[in-house]
Design a protein around this motif. Structure first.
Motif, short mmCIF file in Angstrom:
data_model
loop_
_atom_site.label_atom_id
_atom_site.label_comp_id
_atom_site.label_asym_id
_atom_site.label_seq_id
_atom_site.Cartn_x
_atom_site.Cartn_y
_atom_site.Cartn_z
N ASN A 147 42.13 19.86 42.48
CA ASN A 147 41.23 21.18 42.60
C ASN A 147 41.85 22.23 41.99
O ASN A 147 43.02 22.45 41.71
CB ASN A 147 41.08 21.67 44.16
CG ASN A 147 40.33 20.66 44.90
OD1 ASN A 147 39.20 20.77 44.86
ND2 ASN A 147 41.11 19.67 45.60
N ALA A 148 41.06 23.11 41.37
CA ALA A 148 41.55 24.17 40.61
C ALA A 148 41.40 25.43 41.46
O ALA A 148 40.23 25.58 42.17
CB ALA A 148 40.54 24.40 39.21
N TRP A 149 42.25 26.30 41.73
CA TRP A 149 42.43 27.36 42.44
C TRP A 149 42.43 28.60 41.87
O TRP A 149 43.23 28.62 41.07
CB TRP A 149 43.64 27.28 43.32
CG TRP A 149 43.78 26.23 44.51
CD1 TRP A 149 42.66 25.38 44.91
CD2 TRP A 149 44.86 25.91 45.23
NE1 TRP A 149 43.21 24.37 45.99
CE2 TRP A 149 44.50 24.79 46.30
CE3 TRP A 149 46.20 26.16 45.56
CZ2 TRP A 149 45.37 24.15 47.08
CZ3 TRP A 149 47.03 25.64 46.48
CH2 TRP A 149 46.51 24.56 47.04
N ILE A 150 41.91 29.63 42.36
CA ILE A 150 42.06 30.92 41.99
C ILE A 150 42.72 31.60 43.60
O ILE A 150 42.08 31.39 44.38
CB ILE A 150 41.02 31.80 41.69
CG1 ILE A 150 40.48 31.14 40.45
CG2 ILE A 150 41.37 33.10 41.59
CD1 ILE A 150 39.29 31.77 39.97
N GLY A 151 44.27 32.28 43.18
CA GLY A 151 44.74 32.81 44.43
C GLY A 151 45.16 34.11 44.14
O GLY A 151 45.25 34.71 43.02
N VAL A 152 45.26 34.71 45.44
CA VAL A 152 45.73 36.13 45.37
C VAL A 152 46.88 36.19 46.40
O VAL A 152 47.15 35.35 47.16
CB VAL A 152 44.56 37.14 45.62
CG1 VAL A 152 43.76 37.05 44.77
CG2 VAL A 152 44.35 37.02 47.01
N LYS A 153 48.02 37.30 46.43
CA LYS A 153 49.11 37.45 47.35
C LYS A 153 48.05 37.50 48.84
O LYS A 153 47.02 38.38 48.90
CB LYS A 153 49.72 38.46 47.15
CG LYS A 153 50.54 38.10 46.04
CD LYS A 153 51.74 39.32 45.56
CE LYS A 153 52.73 39.41 46.62
NZ LYS A 153 53.87 40.00 46.21
N ARG A 154 48.76 36.89 49.88
CA ARG A 154 48.05 37.18 51.15
C ARG A 154 47.66 38.48 51.75
O ARG A 154 46.59 38.76 52.07
CB ARG A 154 48.90 36.38 52.22
CG ARG A 154 48.01 36.51 53.49
CD ARG A 154 49.07 35.70 54.63
NE ARG A 154 48.37 35.51 55.74
CZ ARG A 154 48.83 34.93 56.91
NH1 ARG A 154 49.85 34.33 57.03
NH2 ARG A 154 47.84 34.82 57.88
N GLU A 155 48.70 39.48 51.29
CA GLU A 155 48.54 41.12 51.61
C GLU A 155 47.50 41.57 50.96
O GLU A 155 47.07 42.45 51.55
CB GLU A 155 49.83 41.46 51.49
CG GLU A 155 50.54 41.37 49.89
CD GLU A 155 51.81 41.99 49.51
OE1 GLU A 155 52.10 42.84 49.21
OE2 GLU A 155 52.50 40.99 49.97
N ASN A 156 47.13 41.00 50.06
CA ASN A 156 45.79 41.71 49.06
C ASN A 156 44.60 40.87 49.38
O ASN A 156 43.61 41.18 48.73
CB ASN A 156 46.34 41.80 47.85
CG ASN A 156 47.63 42.57 47.44
OD1 ASN A 156 47.65 43.58 48.28
ND2 ASN A 156 48.15 42.02 46.42
N ALA A 157 44.59 39.83 50.07
CA ALA A 157 43.59 38.78 50.28
C ALA A 157 41.94 39.74 50.56
O ALA A 157 40.94 39.30 50.26
CB ALA A 157 43.73 37.76 51.23
N ASP A 158 42.31 40.70 51.68
CA ASP A 158 41.09 41.40 52.10
C ASP A 158 40.30 42.19 50.77
O ASP A 158 39.20 42.47 51.22
CB ASP A 158 41.39 42.35 53.25
CG ASP A 158 41.64 41.31 54.41
OD1 ASP A 158 41.11 40.45 54.40
OD2 ASP A 158 42.24 42.11 55.29
N LEU A 159 40.84 42.22 49.87
CA LEU A 159 40.34 43.12 48.75
C LEU A 159 39.20 42.32 48.13
O LEU A 159 38.46 42.77 47.13
CB LEU A 159 41.58 43.39 47.73
CG LEU A 159 42.22 44.58 48.33
CD1 LEU A 159 43.45 44.71 47.26
CD2 LEU A 159 41.72 45.91 48.53
#
Length: 366
Positions: A147-159
């Motif tokens: 799987n190819a993922w696109i990820g963000v830091k958890r603290e910014n996930a709601d954005l």
């Protein structure tokens, strides 16, 4: 299970329409030392190559070149040695392009590389051919996917939510990190996912993968960075060098653990393990959230047929696809093992033969 790949890839392309260190034998040095070696495309040898008498060399991508995977590389080398009677020399790298050039130019006999890297090497030299890939849990090619993922830091996930659902809508204007333009899961597939999504919008209807190579004004991203490995791209994210990053599940599996949500589902939260090796050893406990997941064809082992005879390649294939190797815990590592390997054993995983045509779905994305 034969329907699985068809369904997975159909879903994959529908999604696109709707919206892949220390150098044990330094490739960098050897490549520079052999600068007089022609980089022009070779055609397949018209005569069978002579059986090599020296060591068989295998080149590795940066993702598999870390010192923490030395025993895993050696386990595979023992299989090759047992099949051919020849010693095996590892060539680790810090750059995708070096690995691709090394196998294409005949400076290595074998390589383990991403599907897109294989496609590029084969374009440079048609003598480079795929020999085996790790299967899916079924033990066949039907589910030979990661799987190819696109990820963000958890603290910014709601954005990166629209209502309660994660979306890539808000990645525009952000700083983005890819792995390498030669990476299937670190560039080609996520780039297609991104362009497929934004092409539906009038302001981005002509967006192409080439437009994602760099950031700036009138670009989708404000800045674009490259990690040169999947681990390096995650480092970019965790160091705030990027707001969003593309990397793959299998490539960083040894460094992370799931702490919330369902594996390989948008919204899943992962943390860096306390015992993670370089380059993630400085980030224990750091957490990130996956906002996009897309299936990718598994990475192949490839051979340069100008260097190795058909007889020798067949011996290697037979050895790799044997039940003995499928049950080797240093190759296909059980879930309860502490051994750090390249491939996981959850069900019936094993190596299976593969033909060039199997990679055509990725060719069509380029």
């Amino acid at each position: 299970m034969k329907k699985f790949l068809i369904i997975s890839l159909a879903t994959f392309f529908m999604f696109l329409a709707g919206c892949s260190t220390s150098n044990e034998s330094s490739t960098n040095t050897s490549t520079e030392a052999k600068s007089n070696t022609s980089t022009e495309t070779k055609s397949k040898a018209t005569e069978e190559p002579a059986k090599p008498t020296g060591p068989i060399s295998i080149v590795w991508y940066p993702n598999e070149s870390g010192s923490d995977l030395a025993e895993a590389r050696d386990a595979l080398a023992e299989i090759i040695k047992g099949a051919t009677g020849l010693e095996v020399e590892h060539r680790t790298t810090t750059d995708y392009n070096i690995a691709i050039e090394t196998i294409a130019n005949g400076n290595a006999d074998l390589a383990f590389m991403g599907a897109v890297g294989y496609i590029e090497a084969n374009k440079k030299n048609s003598a480079v051919v795929p020999i085996v890939v790790p299967s899916g849990q079924s033990g066949t090619l039907d589910d030979a996917l990661y799987n190819a993922w696109i990820g963000v830091k958890r603290e910014n996930a709601d954005l990166y939510k629209s209502g309660s659902e994660f979306t890539i809508e808000n990645i525009q204007g952000k700083r983005f990190s890819f792995v390498s333009t030669s990476s299937a899961s670190g560039f080609v597939v996520p780039a297609s996912t991104i362009t497929g999504y934004f092409n539906q919008k009038d302001e981005w209807k002509n967006l192409s993968s080439e437009d994602l190579l760099e950031g700036g004004s009138n670009k989708l991203f404000s800045e674009v960075a490259y990690g040169n490995s999947h681990q390096g791209t995650l480092v970019n994210l965790l160091l705030d060098r990027s707001d969003v990053a593309a990397f793959c599940d299998a490539c960083i599996d040894n460094y992370i653990e799931l702490i919330e949500g369902e594996e390989n589902v948008r919204g899943a939260v992962y943390r860096v393990r306390d015992d993670a090796d370089e380059p993630l050893n400085g980030f224990p406990g750091e957490e990130f959230t996956i906002i996009s997941v897309t299936p990718v064809l598994n990475a192949p082992f490839v051979a340069n047929t100008n260097n190795l005879s058909a007889e020798m390649i067949e011996k290697i294939i037979v050895a790799f696809t044997s039940d003995e190797v499928a049950n080797n815990p240093s190759v296909f590592v059980p879930g309860d093992s502490e051994f750090k390997g390249l491939f996981s054993k959850r069900a019936d995983e094993r190596f299976v033969r593969v033909e060039d045509s199997w990679f055509n779905p990725l060719r069509e994305l380029q």
